[in-house]
Write an enzyme that holds these catalytic residues in place. Structure first.
Site, short mmCIF file in Angstrom:
data_model
loop_
_atom_site.label_atom_id
_atom_site.label_comp_id
_atom_site.label_asym_id
_atom_site.label_seq_id
_atom_site.Cartn_x
_atom_site.Cartn_y
_atom_site.Cartn_z
N HIS A 79 -4.16 -2.20 -3.08
CA HIS A 79 -3.34 -1.02 -2.78
C HIS A 79 -3.95 -0.21 -1.64
CE1 HIS A 79 -2.23 3.28 -3.55
NE2 HIS A 79 -1.03 2.73 -3.46
N GLU A 82 -2.97 -1.84 1.48
CA GLU A 82 -1.56 -1.57 1.78
C GLU A 82 -1.44 -0.28 2.60
OE1 GLU A 82 1.82 0.84 -0.20
OE2 GLU A 82 1.12 -0.69 -1.62
N HIS A 83 -2.16 0.75 2.21
CA HIS A 83 -2.14 2.01 2.96
C HIS A 83 -2.69 1.83 4.37
CE1 HIS A 83 -1.44 5.41 -0.07
NE2 HIS A 83 -1.20 4.29 -0.74
N GLU A 159 -3.05 10.30 -4.84
CA GLU A 159 -2.01 9.50 -5.49
C GLU A 159 -2.39 9.19 -6.93
OE1 GLU A 159 0.56 5.37 -4.75
OE2 GLU A 159 -1.01 5.97 -3.33
#
Length: 459
Positions: A79, A82-83, A159
């Site tokens: 993840h 992904e950012h 997040e």
């Protein structure tokens, strides 16, 4: 109406060596709904679905990597990466990427799951070349600069904090931990504060190099697209990046395995000062390749898939004990989960759990009525078709199918499989799945006596 086809063409190079292989996987009527696949010599697969009647196109790239590919120390790396792929390349800054898509009224995003990651852009059909160039550039040319790693760390920690503030979301991670324990499937996709703070640029960059090889990628495009044009543009973008140098590379196969999930009677309780208690009661389900998944889909729909479902009627409509109550399934390559979620006042948690357990046991032993099955088949068929009425959904379907199954199934075939489910099929899968002893995950401000009674719900 679509039909299957296995027409294969190969275009030879000047040396007589095949450089690409194209197949028509599903042949639509008058070209509408035709799905084609081209495999480039670098191992990159490109699948498209043509829908000439629309003015939009969605372009995506699926990576064969998810949080289950992480070690404990790398939890959250997929993840995090992904950012970072949105933070810039040698050709574009982060602002260049976002402003180019905004300037044409498009939308761009990505998501990370347990077994795959997807990056996509939805644009007007005339702007598809731009979307292809940007997304391919991101996937092949990310810089992963130290300053971006440091800056994005704070974003991801925020997040995680945002997610932690939503107990209705966190309880599903807690349920995965209850069922899978301290394994890749049991850990959160986002990672934890400790693992995110410990990740450094070197480890993330190595993870990127290992898992974003073209053999691990599937390109998918749907809408008003021309297959040959998409292939040509994607190939040009990857070749410019030097990403197709291994001419003998072979695409990775879909995940497989024979993991048997054996867990029963486990209880995880996380004490939080929330207004509601959030619960997930569930048991092992089916792998996504299991042929019984069609019957399980009908069972899930009838049991907790809508306002007419048993759980909604018994828990909410008849007794008013919860606002949200539903069941769901999660299928992985080698195992799966079946769960029932409910949010209720803490002092009513045992009433809700008692009703849910009673209904699960009843269906496990008696099955569903013919009326429930007929209604569920109709509901599931309708939602399947309605859920595929935009190019983004079509791109998701063909991209995920290629990555996870290696095959494509037409909508007509899917509807036929749903319609073919019989009461005996549903009764058999209900006995197999719901007949197991459940486990339980709970988040809420339970008193000691309430918490101590949770084991009664899974005994």
């Amino acid at each position: 109406m679509t039909s299957r086809s296995s027409v294969t063409t190969a275009r030879p190079s000047s040396e007589g060596r095949a450089v690409a292989r194209t197949q028509t996987l599903l042949k639509g009527r008058d070209g509408i709904g035709t799905v084609r696949r081209t495999t480039l010599p670098g191992g990159l697969r490109i699948v498209t679905e043509t829908l000439p009647s629309v003015r939009s196109a969605t372009f995506g790239i699926w990576a064969h990597v998810g949080s289950r590919d992480e070690t404990p120390a790398l939890n959250g790396a997929t993840h995090y990466l992904e950012h970072l792929l949105f933070k810039g390349t040698a050709k574009r800054s982060a602002l260049d990427i976002s402003s180019a898509i905004d300037a044409v009224g498009g939308e761009m995003n990505a998501f990370t799951a347990k077994e795959y990651t997807c990056y996509y852009a939805r644009v007007l059909d005339t702007d598809l070349p731009l979307a292809i160039d940007i997304v391919c550039d991101m996937l092949t040319g990310s810089l992963i600069l130290q300053e971006d790693v440091d800056a994005e760390r704070g974003v991801i920690l925020e997040e995680i904090a945002m997610t932690e503030d939503d107990p209705g979301d966190v309880v599903h991670d807690l349920f995965a931990k209850t069922m899978f324990g301290d394994t890749p499937l049991g850990r959160p996709v986002l990672g934890t504060v400790d693992t995110i703070e410990a990740l450094d640029r070197g480890r993330i960059a190595r993870f990127y190099k290992k898992h974003y090889d073209p053999t691990h990628l599937v390109v998918a495009a749907a809408g008003n697209v021309d297959h040959a044009t998409v292939v040509r543009q994607v190939r040009r973008a990857f070749e410019k990046a030097g990403a197709l140098t291994r001419t003998d590379a072979v695409p990775v196969a879909p995940r497989d395995g024979h993991r048997t999930l054996r867990t029963a009677g486990r209880v995880e309780h996380l004490s939080r000062r929330t207004e509601q208690a959030h619960v997930v009661l569930g048991m092992p389900g089916l792998a996504r390749t299991d042929e019984r998944r069609w019957a399980l889909g009908v069972l899930n729909t009838a049991l907790g898939g809508g306002m007419s479902s048993r759980l909604f009627q018994e828990v909410r409509e008849k007794r008013g004990l919860a606002y949200s109550v539903y069941s769901y399934t999660s299928g992985f390559a080698d195992c799966g989960l079946f769960g029932v979620y409910a949010g209720c006042r803490p002092n009513q948690i045992h009433d809700v759990l008692g009703i849910c357990r009673e209904e699960l046991d009843k269906v496990a032993h008696e099955g569903l009525t013919d009326e429930e099955i007929t209604r569920a088949i109709g509901q599931l068929s309708g939602s399947t078709v309605l859920g595929l009425e935009d190019t983004g959904a079509l791109m998701n379907r063909i991209g995920k199918s290629e990555l996870c199954w290696g095959t494509q199934m037409s909508v007509d075939d899917m509807l036929a499989r749903i319609a073919a489910v019989t009461p005996d099929d549903v009764k058999a899968v209900a006995a197999d799945i719901l007949g197991q002893r459940p486990s339980l995950a709970v988040i809420g401000p339970l008193k000691d006596k309430q918490a101590a009674r949770l084991h009664e719900s899974v005994s």
